[in-house]
Scaffold this motif. Structure first.
Motif, short mmCIF file in Angstrom:
data_model
loop_
_atom_site.label_atom_id
_atom_site.label_comp_id
_atom_site.label_asym_id
_atom_site.label_seq_id
_atom_site.Cartn_x
_atom_site.Cartn_y
_atom_site.Cartn_z
N TYR A 31 0.69 -1.20 -0.05
CA TYR A 31 0.00 -0.01 -0.06
C TYR A 31 0.79 1.34 -0.04
O TYR A 31 0.67 2.17 -0.57
CB TYR A 31 -0.92 -0.02 1.11
N ASN A 71 -9.49 3.00 -6.78
CA ASN A 71 -10.19 2.40 -5.56
C ASN A 71 -9.26 1.19 -4.82
O ASN A 71 -9.04 0.29 -5.73
CB ASN A 71 -11.68 1.76 -6.07
N ASP A 73 -10.21 -1.09 -2.74
CA ASP A 73 -11.03 -2.28 -2.64
C ASP A 73 -10.97 -3.17 -4.18
O ASP A 73 -10.81 -4.50 -3.96
CB ASP A 73 -12.38 -2.03 -2.49
N GLN A 76 -7.39 -4.86 -3.94
CA GLN A 76 -7.49 -6.07 -3.16
C GLN A 76 -8.24 -7.09 -3.95
O GLN A 76 -7.81 -8.27 -3.91
CB GLN A 76 -7.99 -5.95 -1.96
N ALA A 77 -9.21 -6.68 -4.61
CA ALA A 77 -10.12 -7.62 -5.31
C ALA A 77 -9.36 -8.46 -6.27
O ALA A 77 -9.88 -9.63 -6.69
CB ALA A 77 -11.27 -7.08 -5.88
N GLU A 135 -4.31 -10.91 -0.45
CA GLU A 135 -3.83 -9.48 -0.51
C GLU A 135 -2.75 -9.17 -1.31
O GLU A 135 -1.76 -10.15 -1.33
CB GLU A 135 -3.48 -8.77 0.84
#
Length: 151
Positions: A31, A71, A73, A76-77, A135
């Motif tokens: 991140y 985004n 999320d 991570q998806a 992740e």
């Protein structure tokens, strides 16, 4: 006696190289290095400085870094339903992401942190990541830098 010393040295060197070769051991490190929602190409120098992103091993100015500006999320998806196997443990996203590539501006004399200056390029492309525990932990892209040693 010499053979044993060489064997021990070679073993330590191989273990060290294996540990150093892995870039991005956790989601939080990934991140920090590669996610910045809303970032623009004009923010490369400030973001690289603020996040203390440096060249592995030497701690010098990192020549290149990629930020995913969309985004979190969705990033991570990619490690779940949002990606497909790419080989060697990597996954490629189905979706395209907004990206900012930051390139070190070459200076004379060569820059040393914190005096590293970057120019950025914005684009959209699919991302390739290595996942652990669902992740992303490593971004596979151009300009990845690993430590290398020669005996």
């Amino acid at each position: 006696v010499t053979f044993n010393k060489i064997s021990i040295f070679a073993g330590v060197l191989l273990i060290s190289a294996a540990v150093i070769f892995v870039d991005g051991q956790s989601w939080s490190e990934f991140y920090n290095k590669h996610i910045n929602a809303g970032m623009t190409d004009g923010q490369c120098t400030d973001v690289m400085r603020a996040r203390r992103i440096r060249k592995p091993c030497t701690g010098g100015c990192k020549p290149f870094n990629t930020f995913i500006t969309g985004n979190v999320d969705a990033v991570q998806a990619v490690c779940g339903e949002g990606g497909a196997p790419y080989g060697n443990g990597y996954v490629i996203s189905y979706d395209y992401f907004k990206i900012v590539d930051c390139y070190l501006v070459h200076q004379n004399p060569p820059a040393v942190p914190p005096n590293c200056y970057y120019r950025g390029d914005e684009s959209e492309r699919r991302i390739i990541v290595r996942c652990e525990n669902g992740e992303p932990v490593h971004f596979h892209g151009k300009g990845n830098i690993y430590c290398s040693y020669s005996a």
